[in-house]
Scaffold this motif. Structure first.
Motif, PDB file in Angstrom:
ATOM      1  N   HIS A 174       0.734  -1.148   0.102  1.00 40.51           N
ATOM      2  CA  HIS A 174       0.082  -0.293   0.162  1.00 40.51           C
ATOM      3  C   HIS A 174       0.505   1.021   0.338  1.00 40.51           C
ATOM      4  N   VAL A 175       0.805   1.613  -1.304  1.00 40.39           N
ATOM      5  CA  VAL A 175       1.590   3.753  -1.386  1.00 40.39           C
ATOM      6  C   VAL A 175       1.220   4.225  -1.625  1.00 40.39           C
ATOM      7  N   ARG A 176       1.700   5.422  -1.062  1.00 42.04           N
ATOM      8  CA  ARG A 176       1.736   6.783  -1.594  1.00 42.04           C
ATOM      9  C   ARG A 176       2.695   7.447  -2.740  1.00 42.04           C
ATOM     10  N   ILE A 177       2.212   7.021  -4.236  1.00 38.30           N
ATOM     11  CA  ILE A 177       2.404   7.491  -5.490  1.00 38.30           C
ATOM     12  C   ILE A 177       2.528   8.839  -5.087  1.00 38.30           C
ATOM     13  N   GLU A 178       3.862  10.037  -5.401  1.00 35.44           N
ATOM     14  CA  GLU A 178       4.054  11.184  -6.171  1.00 35.44           C
ATOM     15  C   GLU A 178       4.761  11.757  -7.320  1.00 35.44           C
ATOM     16  N   ARG A 179       4.975  10.685  -7.903  1.00 34.95           N
ATOM     17  CA  ARG A 179       5.791  11.292  -9.214  1.00 34.95           C
ATOM     18  C   ARG A 179       6.102   9.710 -10.206  1.00 34.95           C
ATOM     19  N   LEU A 180       5.321   9.820 -11.461  1.00 36.44           N
ATOM     20  CA  LEU A 180       5.163   8.819 -11.839  1.00 36.44           C
ATOM     21  C   LEU A 180       6.336   9.061 -13.138  1.00 36.44           C
ATOM     22  N   VAL A 181       7.111   8.101 -13.761  1.00 36.33           N
ATOM     23  CA  VAL A 181       7.216   8.150 -15.259  1.00 36.33           C
ATOM     24  C   VAL A 181       6.912   7.287 -16.621  1.00 36.33           C
ATOM     25  N   ILE A 182       6.640   7.307 -17.211  1.00 36.64           N
ATOM     26  CA  ILE A 182       6.072   7.094 -18.430  1.00 36.64           C
ATOM     27  C   ILE A 182       7.056   6.463 -19.797  1.00 36.64           C
ATOM     28  N   GLN A 183       7.516   5.471 -20.335  1.00 33.10           N
ATOM     29  CA  GLN A 183       8.520   5.549 -21.660  1.00 33.10           C
ATOM     30  C   GLN A 183       7.474   5.215 -21.969  1.00 33.10           C
ATOM     31  N   SER A 184       7.092   5.729 -23.420  1.00 28.73           N
ATOM     32  CA  SER A 184       6.407   4.545 -24.332  1.00 28.73           C
ATOM     33  C   SER A 184       6.288   5.357 -24.972  1.00 28.73           C
ATOM     34  N   TYR A 185       5.276   4.750 -26.449  1.00 29.77           N
ATOM     35  CA  TYR A 185       5.702   4.492 -28.435  1.00 29.77           C
ATOM     36  C   TYR A 185       4.587   4.772 -28.961  1.00 29.77           C
ATOM     37  N   PHE A 186       4.699   5.570 -29.407  1.00 28.67           N
ATOM     38  CA  PHE A 186       3.011   5.995 -30.608  1.00 28.67           C
ATOM     39  C   PHE A 186       1.450   5.784 -29.390  1.00 28.67           C
ATOM     40  N   VAL A 187       2.040   6.243 -27.909  1.00 32.96           N
ATOM     41  CA  VAL A 187       0.585   6.700 -27.606  1.00 32.96           C
ATOM     42  C   VAL A 187       0.616   7.958 -27.253  1.00 32.96           C
ATOM     43  N   GLN A 188      -0.807   7.945 -27.821  1.00 30.16           N
ATOM     44  CA  GLN A 188      -1.360   8.974 -27.736  1.00 30.16           C
ATOM     45  C   GLN A 188      -2.220  10.033 -26.691  1.00 30.16           C
ATOM     46  N   THR A 189      -2.835   9.303 -26.557  1.00 34.13           N
ATOM     47  CA  THR A 189      -3.658   9.356 -25.136  1.00 34.13           C
ATOM     48  C   THR A 189      -3.869   8.556 -23.860  1.00 34.13           C
ATOM     49  N   LEU A 190      -3.175   8.518 -22.807  1.00 33.62           N
ATOM     50  CA  LEU A 190      -2.736   7.342 -21.683  1.00 33.62           C
ATOM     51  C   LEU A 190      -3.674   7.619 -20.403  1.00 33.62           C
ATOM     52  N   ARG A 191      -4.589   7.067 -19.680  1.00 29.73           N
ATOM     53  CA  ARG A 191      -5.582   7.164 -18.204  1.00 29.73           C
ATOM     54  C   ARG A 191      -5.069   5.942 -18.041  1.00 29.73           C
ATOM     55  N   ILE A 192      -4.855   6.945 -16.642  1.00 29.76           N
ATOM     56  CA  ILE A 192      -3.863   5.784 -15.824  1.00 29.76           C
ATOM     57  C   ILE A 192      -5.252   5.833 -14.473  1.00 29.76           C
ATOM     58  N   GLU A 193      -6.084   4.944 -14.402  1.00 27.91           N
ATOM     59  CA  GLU A 193      -6.618   4.104 -13.088  1.00 27.91           C
ATOM     60  C   GLU A 193      -6.203   3.879 -11.656  1.00 27.91           C
ATOM     61  N   LYS A 194      -6.586   3.786 -11.082  1.00 28.52           N
ATOM     62  CA  LYS A 194      -6.138   3.136  -9.661  1.00 28.52           C
ATOM     63  C   LYS A 194      -7.200   2.915  -8.754  1.00 28.52           C
ATOM     64  N   SER A 195      -7.030   2.116  -7.998  1.00 30.98           N
ATOM     65  CA  SER A 195      -7.392   1.252  -7.600  1.00 30.98           C
ATOM     66  C   SER A 195      -7.065   1.100  -5.108  1.00 30.98           C
ATOM     67  N   THR A 196      -7.543   1.182  -4.673  1.00 30.62           N
ATOM     68  CA  THR A 196      -7.086   1.102  -3.106  1.00 30.62           C
ATOM     69  C   THR A 196      -7.959  -0.302  -2.595  1.00 30.62           C
ATOM     70  N   SER A 197      -8.712  -0.972  -2.905  1.00 32.55           N
ATOM     71  CA  SER A 197      -9.114  -2.739  -2.649  1.00 32.55           C
ATOM     72  C   SER A 197      -8.347  -3.191  -2.436  1.00 32.55           C
ATOM     73  N   GLN A 198      -8.306  -4.414  -1.822  1.00 32.09           N
ATOM     74  CA  GLN A 198      -7.478  -5.181  -2.062  1.00 32.09           C
ATOM     75  C   GLN A 198      -7.233  -5.907  -3.105  1.00 32.09           C
ATOM     76  N   GLU A 199      -8.208  -5.831  -3.286  1.00 33.00           N
ATOM     77  CA  GLU A 199      -8.348  -7.143  -5.034  1.00 33.00           C
ATOM     78  C   GLU A 199      -8.162  -5.548  -5.933  1.00 33.00           C
ATOM     79  N   PRO A 200      -7.675  -6.054  -7.803  1.00 34.72           N
ATOM     80  CA  PRO A 200      -8.067  -5.029  -8.568  1.00 34.72           C
ATOM     81  C   PRO A 200      -8.427  -5.163  -9.310  1.00 34.72           C
ATOM     82  N   VAL A 201      -9.530  -4.240  -7.857  1.00 37.46           N
ATOM     83  CA  VAL A 201     -11.399  -3.646  -8.710  1.00 37.46           C
ATOM     84  C   VAL A 201     -11.543  -2.181  -8.057  1.00 37.46           C
ATOM     85  N   ASP A 202     -12.798  -1.806  -8.867  1.00 34.77           N
ATOM     86  CA  ASP A 202     -13.117  -0.887  -8.547  1.00 34.77           C
ATOM     87  C   ASP A 202     -12.301   0.252  -8.803  1.00 34.77           C
TER      88      ASP A 202
END
Length: 122
Positions: A34-62
């Protein structure tokens, strides 16, 4: 508290699901380890629009919408996108390539700097 790259497998990060991949380049390549993210760095290629979603559940849901960015097209080189995070408490992140500049787009690495927390009661 020290800041660490929370996307390393040595920090417990793992790829739960990838809807598209290449056998020569498995999805686990984005986390060289269980983390608190302060900064993200993403390296990609040919990505036009990127969406990041997050969950605080114990399983990868919600998952909830967290960040969405339109990236700049960089012919012949990786895109480097830095995101300063707000409200970065998360147990899971989901990266969605909403649109691409070509038929093939890729995410090469994800780095998340922040602080590991013992629980998410904030």
């Amino acid at each position: 508290m020290r800041k660490v790259d929370l996307c390393l497998s040595s920090e417990g990060a793992e790829v739960i699901l990838a809807t598209s991949s290449d056998e020569k380049h498995p999805p686990e390549n984005i986390i060289d380890g269980h983390v608190r993210i302060e900064r993200l760095v993403i390296q990609s290629y040919f990505v036009q629009t990127l969406r990041i979603e997050k969950s605080t559940s114990q399983e990868p849901v919600d998952f909830e919408h967290w960040v969405e960015r339109d990236l700049v097209h960089t012919e012949g080189q990786l895109q480097n996108e830095e995101i300063i995070a707000r409200d970065g408490h998360a147990t899971y992140l989901r990266f969605v390539i909403v649109s691409a500049f070509d038929h093939f787009a890729s995410v090469h690495s994800v780095s998340a700097e922040g602080i590991a927390v013992s629980n998410l009661s904030y």
